[in-house]
Write an enzyme that holds these catalytic residues in place. Structure first.
Site, PDB file in Angstrom:
ATOM      1  N   ALA A  51       1.034  -1.239  -0.004  1.00 46.58           N
ATOM      2  CA  ALA A  51       0.146   0.120  -0.092  1.00 46.58           C
ATOM      3  C   ALA A  51       0.892   1.148  -0.027  1.00 46.58           C
ATOM      4  O   ALA A  51       1.681   1.186   0.834  1.00 46.58           O
ATOM      5  CB  ALA A  51      -0.913   0.037   1.163  1.00 46.58           C
ATOM      6  N   ASN A  56       0.695   5.694  -1.235  1.00 41.02           N
ATOM      7  CA  ASN A  56      -0.032   7.004  -1.847  1.00 41.02           C
ATOM      8  C   ASN A  56       1.017   7.882  -2.583  1.00 41.02           C
ATOM      9  O   ASN A  56       2.118   7.819  -2.074  1.00 41.02           O
ATOM     10  CB  ASN A  56      -0.861   7.585  -0.812  1.00 41.02           C
ATOM     11  CG  ASN A  56      -1.621   6.715  -0.004  1.00 41.02           C
ATOM     12  OD1 ASN A  56      -2.332   5.870  -0.400  1.00 41.02           O
ATOM     13  ND2 ASN A  56      -1.712   6.985   1.338  1.00 41.02           N
ATOM     14  N   ASP A  73       8.269  27.373   8.489  1.00 43.61           N
ATOM     15  CA  ASP A  73       8.517  28.761   7.613  1.00 43.61           C
ATOM     16  C   ASP A  73      10.105  28.981   7.463  1.00 43.61           C
ATOM     17  O   ASP A  73      10.722  29.359   8.797  1.00 43.61           O
ATOM     18  CB  ASP A  73       8.025  29.935   8.082  1.00 43.61           C
ATOM     19  CG  ASP A  73       6.409  30.068   7.494  1.00 43.61           C
ATOM     20  OD1 ASP A  73       6.020  28.945   7.237  1.00 43.61           O
ATOM     21  OD2 ASP A  73       5.774  30.984   8.317  1.00 43.61           O
ATOM     22  N   HIS A 114       3.517  23.260  10.105  1.00 45.33           N
ATOM     23  CA  HIS A 114       4.504  23.497   9.109  1.00 45.33           C
ATOM     24  C   HIS A 114       5.381  24.727   9.407  1.00 45.33           C
ATOM     25  O   HIS A 114       5.338  25.325  10.462  1.00 45.33           O
ATOM     26  CB  HIS A 114       4.067  24.092   7.539  1.00 45.33           C
ATOM     27  CG  HIS A 114       3.511  25.242   7.418  1.00 45.33           C
ATOM     28  ND1 HIS A 114       2.517  25.501   7.625  1.00 45.33           N
ATOM     29  CD2 HIS A 114       4.255  26.613   7.016  1.00 45.33           C
ATOM     30  CE1 HIS A 114       1.819  26.889   7.470  1.00 45.33           C
ATOM     31  NE2 HIS A 114       3.269  27.566   7.114  1.00 45.33           N
ATOM     32  N   HIS A 141      11.336  32.366   2.641  1.00 43.50           N
ATOM     33  CA  HIS A 141       9.872  32.241   2.640  1.00 43.50           C
ATOM     34  C   HIS A 141       9.468  33.855   2.215  1.00 43.50           C
ATOM     35  O   HIS A 141       8.486  34.276   1.648  1.00 43.50           O
ATOM     36  CB  HIS A 141       8.884  31.547   3.710  1.00 43.50           C
ATOM     37  CG  HIS A 141       7.540  32.044   3.611  1.00 43.50           C
ATOM     38  ND1 HIS A 141       6.841  31.705   2.644  1.00 43.50           N
ATOM     39  CD2 HIS A 141       6.767  32.373   4.530  1.00 43.50           C
ATOM     40  CE1 HIS A 141       5.649  31.947   2.724  1.00 43.50           C
ATOM     41  NE2 HIS A 141       5.458  32.360   3.888  1.00 43.50           N
TER      42      HIS A 141
HETATM   43  C1  23J Z   1       2.176  34.126   2.388  1.00 42.70           C
HETATM   44  C2  23J Z   1       1.767  35.200   2.785  1.00 42.70           C
HETATM   45  C3  23J Z   1       1.119  35.757   3.859  1.00 42.70           C
HETATM   46  C4  23J Z   1       1.097  34.561   4.970  1.00 42.70           C
HETATM   47  C5  23J Z   1       1.674  33.321   4.566  1.00 42.70           C
HETATM   48  C6  23J Z   1       2.104  33.053   3.529  1.00 42.70           C
HETATM   49  C7  23J Z   1       1.754  32.340   5.950  1.00 42.70           C
HETATM   50  O1  23J Z   1       1.271  32.371   6.945  1.00 42.70           O
HETATM   51  C8  23J Z   1       2.521  31.228   5.611  1.00 42.70           C
HETATM   52  O2  23J Z   1       2.289  30.019   5.667  1.00 42.70           O
HETATM   53  O3  23J Z   1       3.702  31.361   5.769  1.00 42.70           O
HETATM   54  S1  23J Z   1       0.313  35.081   6.675  1.00 42.70           S
HETATM   55 MN    MN Z   2       4.040  29.074   6.171  1.00 38.08          MN
END
Ligand code: 23J
Ligand code: MN
Length: 265
Positions: free
Chosen positions: A64, A66, A79, A77, A83
């Site tokens: 099995a 996915n 950051d 998650h 980001h």
């Molecule tokens: C992109 C723009 C604004 C926000 C976010 C992402 C997140 O909260 C994130 O998941 O990093 S507020």
């Molecule tokens: Mn985020």
């Protein structure tokens, strides 16, 4: 004590249950709440999809498995600094280049769950942090700081979790000054139980999204949609928050684990 002796004791304590491993992640699947940005930013992260490859059938008689469709910033998650535009230039600011030594650290749990229940737009201020430090001790360099809002109780219902109306989302978070204060303390990162590290109304703050702007500008990390912080003490737990080693990734779902001393009977 030597580090070898500490680790030997730690191993025994984990095996005996004297140290408990608390799961600080929510369940990741099609029901997981996903951030919705204002319509001027046309593309949102898609909902999580889990597609069956086989489950002991013609496609795979004995196995099995996915495949997933998954945004980096989905569910519980991480950051990474890249980001945000303010953190774009750190060579070690990506999920595959960051220093993993930083990911395992003591965690300070700031419990403002009562305030968040009373006011979904609750903002954590420098004064709140100073009062917390007066009771629990000074927040140290390299440590995690997380805001306990108990917002994970809403995660089963996306509308309840995002808590948006015509004026936008209403969820708690930090002021810009509070995040600057914590960066000055030298923290490795800041975590929230809401959809992101910033408050729901943070788009209108100065700077916009101050947690994202300031944390990542200073090569610090963010954690979102954390769960079960009510099972952590204010101080004394260790948090392990490790993203997948996605190539040049800006974030990743995590299985956030806290090592917590068992309450003495
Ligand atoms: C992109 C723009 C604004 C926000 C976010 C992402 C997140 O909260 C994130 O998941 O990093 S507020
Ligand atoms: Mn985020």
């Amino acid at each position: 004590m030597t580090s070898a002796a500490v680790l030997e004791s730690l191993g025994r304590m984990i095996l005996s249950g004297g140290i408990e491993v608390v799961d600080c992640s929510g369940r990741l699947g099609p029901e997981t709440p996903i951030l919705k940005l204002p319509p001027d930013f046309a593309v949102d992260t898609p909902k999580v999809e889990i597609h069956r490859i086989s489950e002991y059938d013609k496609a795979g008689p004995f196995w099995a498995w996915n495949w997933l469709k998954l945004g980096e910033h989905s569910g519980t998650h991480f950051d990474a600094p890249h980001h945000w535009i303010t953190g774009r230039d750190f060579p070690d600011g990506f999920t595959d280049t960051l220093d993993v030594q930083r990911l395992v650290a003591p965690v300070n749990v700031l419990d403002f769950s009562a305030e968040c229940a009373a006011d979904p737009d609750f903002l954590l201020t420098v004064k709140h942090i100073e009062d917390w430090e007066a009771r629990h001790g000074r927040i140290g360099a390299g440590e995690w700081v997380v805001l306990r809002s108990d917002w994970d109780a809403r995660a089963h219902d996306e509308a309840l979790f995002l808590n948006a109306d015509a004026t936008g989302p209403h969820t708690p978070g930090p002021t810009a000054e509070a995040i600057a204060f914590l960066i000055d303390r030298g923290i490795v990162g800041w975590g929230s139980q809401c959809i992101g590290t910033d408050a729901g109304q943070a788009g209108g703050m100065d700077p916009p999204f101050p947690a994202h702007n300031l944390l990542h500008k200073h090569n610090r990390f963010g954690l979102a949609s954390l769960a079960n912080l009510s099972r952590l003490p204010p101080r004394g737990a260790i948090l392990i928050a490790a993203p997948l080693k996605i190539a040049a990734g800006t974030g990743s779902p995590i299985r956030a684990l806290a090592l917590v001393p068992k309450a003495q009977g």
